[in-house]
Structures are given as structure tokens and as C-alpha cells.
Scaffold this active site. Structure first.
Site, PDB file in Angstrom:
ATOM      1  N   THR A 140       0.827  -1.199   0.000  1.00 47.45           N
ATOM      2  CA  THR A 140       0.000   0.000   0.000  1.00 47.45           C
ATOM      3  C   THR A 140       0.868   1.258   0.000  1.00 47.45           C
ATOM      4  O   THR A 140       0.473   2.294  -0.511  1.00 47.45           O
ATOM      5  CB  THR A 140      -0.936   0.003   1.229  1.00 47.45           C
ATOM      6  OG1 THR A 140      -1.717  -1.206   1.219  1.00 47.45           O
ATOM      7  CG2 THR A 140      -1.875   1.196   1.211  1.00 47.45           C
TER       8      THR A 140
ATOM      9  N   LYS B 117       0.351 -12.761   7.975  1.00 51.06           N
ATOM     10  CA  LYS B 117      -0.717 -12.026   7.287  1.00 51.06           C
ATOM     11  C   LYS B 117      -1.153 -12.887   6.122  1.00 51.06           C
ATOM     12  O   LYS B 117      -0.406 -13.083   5.164  1.00 51.06           O
ATOM     13  CB  LYS B 117      -0.214 -10.661   6.801  1.00 51.06           C
ATOM     14  CG  LYS B 117      -1.254  -9.883   6.019  1.00 51.06           C
ATOM     15  CD  LYS B 117      -0.651  -8.708   5.281  1.00 51.06           C
ATOM     16  CE  LYS B 117      -1.717  -8.048   4.399  1.00 51.06           C
ATOM     17  NZ  LYS B 117      -1.136  -7.071   3.452  1.00 51.06           N
TER      18      LYS B 117
ATOM     19  N   VAL C 213      -4.393  -6.444   9.114  1.00 50.95           N
ATOM     20  CA  VAL C 213      -3.574  -5.527   8.324  1.00 50.95           C
ATOM     21  C   VAL C 213      -4.445  -5.033   7.172  1.00 50.95           C
ATOM     22  O   VAL C 213      -4.761  -5.799   6.256  1.00 50.95           O
ATOM     23  CB  VAL C 213      -2.308  -6.213   7.782  1.00 50.95           C
ATOM     24  CG1 VAL C 213      -1.512  -5.240   6.914  1.00 50.95           C
ATOM     25  CG2 VAL C 213      -1.446  -6.733   8.930  1.00 50.95           C
TER      26      VAL C 213
ATOM     27  N   TYR D  20       4.016 -12.863   5.255  1.00 47.10           N
ATOM     28  CA  TYR D  20       3.030 -12.255   4.357  1.00 47.10           C
ATOM     29  C   TYR D  20       2.793 -13.229   3.215  1.00 47.10           C
ATOM     30  O   TYR D  20       3.617 -13.335   2.303  1.00 47.10           O
ATOM     31  CB  TYR D  20       3.577 -10.913   3.857  1.00 47.10           C
ATOM     32  CG  TYR D  20       2.650 -10.100   2.984  1.00 47.10           C
ATOM     33  CD1 TYR D  20       1.315 -10.436   2.800  1.00 47.10           C
ATOM     34  CD2 TYR D  20       3.115  -8.952   2.333  1.00 47.10           C
ATOM     35  CE1 TYR D  20       0.482  -9.679   2.015  1.00 47.10           C
ATOM     36  CE2 TYR D  20       2.285  -8.185   1.535  1.00 47.10           C
ATOM     37  CZ  TYR D  20       0.971  -8.556   1.379  1.00 47.10           C
ATOM     38  OH  TYR D  20       0.145  -7.795   0.586  1.00 47.10           O
TER      39      TYR D  20
END
Length: 300
Positions: free
Chosen positions: A46, A162, A203, A134
Site C-alpha cells: 500500500t 498475514k 492488516v 506475508y
């Protein structure tokens, strides 16, 4: 380390010439902390890490650390195509006193699970900090499967993941077979399911511009255990999730959402382009309804 609450991957504001607006970056960090998010991430997708030089990534991680000034924990993203670059980011995270690092699979090279685990363990050794994995096979081309999880489990630092695969069976697998790895929601439209299966953190890029609404869902489910209320909040947020995830305009929507709140975000870096007028109008309409509906639920 326990990961609890809303972790916001902070967007990176740009001027029209593409340079980073550090004053705007500091303003959004202050706003997020004042709004009650529980942790911040620098160097996530992001934040457009992939469009930054290594020097920019390290400088922005240091700058974020200075602005946060211990108010919430900072997680530093380490994902890179080259292992030496990931190691450099991990070493820098440790040097500046970050609370944890985010470790993903290297994009494009498509390593085996063993190779990917050795890659992650090398990054871990460089920082010796708590690690949130992740798993995002849609972007990286590979899954962090059971062989990978078993191998990285040899290090005590791998304490959270995540999960962004979108496969609900992965939530079941992690909750049942890997309870020692904290499960963090990385798939916004499945937040309710993650919380039902024991996830205690989220998240979420959308919390850049709707922090209170994301906190409301997390609190209803994780703190209060009120899943009836959580379903109502989740239902109100679903149109937003559809707008964010469809059409490959996630970062552009996050940036326009911040602009709607009066914070400068500027354009994304190439190859991405800012939203057009129709996209902006659609997002603005959805956000108005989301805010009003959740405020009404919270006021009851």
C-alpha cells in the site's frame, strides 16, 4: 510479540513530480495514531515500496520511526526481488529499533517451499526481530505451504502471518495446525471469518482513511465477542471491499480516500495512474454510506 488490533500499512504521499511529500506522510501518521490504530507498517505494498529505491525505503522507515516516537509499534516491510535487498531492509529495521518485520515471498522467481523458507530464514537472521509472514500468492506466484511453515518454525521469531490468499481453507489450516503462529487478516472481505477463527489483528489498507470503522469491526468481534454486531458492520463495509478489490485500483482508492479526509496523498508512482472522475465518484458514494451506517450501529 502479540499482534493485536488494526495495523495500517501507511500510504506514501507524492507530489505531482513523484517525489515523496514527507510533511504529508507525517500528518497521516499522526492522524492514524490519534484515531486509535494499534500499529503501523512502513514498506508495505500500500506504501508502494516496489516503486521506491532502496535508499528511499530505508530513509522512509527511519522517518516513520522518528514521527511515531514510540506511540505505536512500527513494522518494516522487507519484501524485495533480491535477497540482499531484503536482508538490507531487515538489518535497517533492527538498526532503527523497529518492533517487527514483514517477510513475504520474493516475487517473480517462484522458489520451491524449501528455497522460500531458506530465503525467509536468512532475512530473519539479519534482523532477529519478531516476524509477521506475508502470504500473498496472487502477487508472488507461490503459497507459503505446510513445508514452508514447518521449516521457518525452527526460528522463534516467526510468530504471525498475514494471510492474503483468499482461500478460506488456509484460515482453517492455520487455526487448527499452526496455533503457535498468530493469524492476521490480510483479506479484507474475510475479516469476520478470520476473527471467528481466532485472528486478533487485521492488516488493512482501508484503515488509512477509515480507521474508526475498521477498529469498530475489530472491537465488536475480538474484544466484545459480539459477532451479531460484527456481521452488521461487516455487511456495511462489503460495498467498500468490492470497490477496493475490483479493477486493480486498490492503492489509488486508498489515496483518494485520504484526500477525501483532507490529507494530501497525491498520485501513485508509475505505472499506476490516479482514479478518474467516475471512479472517484463511486468511492465517495460508498464511503458516505459506510460512515453513516457504521456510525448509526455504534450509536445504538
Amino acid at each position: 510479540m502479540k499482534f493485536e488490533g488494526i495495523y495500517t500499512p501507511v500510504m506514501t504521499p507524492h507530489r505531482e513530480d513523484g517525489s515523496i511529500d514527507r510533511d504529508a506522510f507525517a500528518a497521516i501518521i499522526d492522524h492514524l495514531i490519534e484515531s486509535g490504530v494499534h500499529g503501523l507498517i512502513n514498506g508495505g505494498s500500500t506504501g508502494e515500496y516496489y516503486a521506491q529505491s532502496m535508499e528511499e525505503r530505508m530513509e522512509m522507515a527511519s522517518f516513520a520511526m522518528d514521527i511515531i516516537a514510540g506511540r505505536v509499534p512500527l513494522m518494516v516491510g522487507t519484501v524485495a526481488i533480491r535477497l540482499p535487498d531484503s536482508i538490507a531492509m531487515a538489518e535497517h529495521a533492527a538498526k532503527i529499533g523497529a518492533a517487527s518485520i514483514l517477510v513475504g515471498s520474493p516475487p517473480y522467481s517462484v522458489p520451491t517451499e524449501r528455497e522460500n523458507a531458506l530465503n525467509a530464514l536468512a532475512i530473519d537472521r539479519a534482523a532477529d526481530l519478531p516476524v509477521m509472514l506475508y502470504n500473498y500468492p496472487g502477487r508472488m506466484g507461490i503459497n507459503m505451504g505446510e513445508e514452508f511453515l514447518d521449516r521457518v518454525g525452527r526460528s522463534r521469531n516467526f510468530c504471525a502471518i498475514k494471510e492474503s490468499s483468499g482461500d478460506i481453507n488456509r484460515v482453517h489450516l492455520l487455526a487448527r495446525d499452526y496455533p503457535h503462529i498468530q493469524m492476521s487478516c490480510g483479506m479484507d472481505d474475510q475479516a469476520l471469518e478470520f476473527f471467528a477463527w481466532g485472528g486478533r489483528s487485521w492488516v488493512c489498507g482501508g484503515s488509512n482513511f477509515l480507521p474508526k470503522e475498521h477498529i469498530a469491526l475489530w472491537k465488536a468481534c475480538v474484544i466484545d465477542g459480539d459477532f451479531a454486531k460484527g456481521r452488521r458492520i461487516m455487511s456495511a463495509m462489503m460495498p467498500l471491499m468490492r470497490v477496493l478489490e475490483q479493477g486493480g485500483k486498490f492503492i489509488q482508492c486508498i489515496k483518494h480516500g485520504c484526500e477525501m479526509n483532507g490529507f494530501h496523498a497525491g498520485p501513485p508512482r508509475p505505472p499506476l495512474k490516479a482514479l478518474n472522475k467516475d471512479d472517484k465518484r463511486q468511492l465517495e458514494q460508498v464511503v458516505r454510506v459506510v460512515k453513516r451506517t457504521i456510525a448509526e450501529i455504534e450509536a445504538e
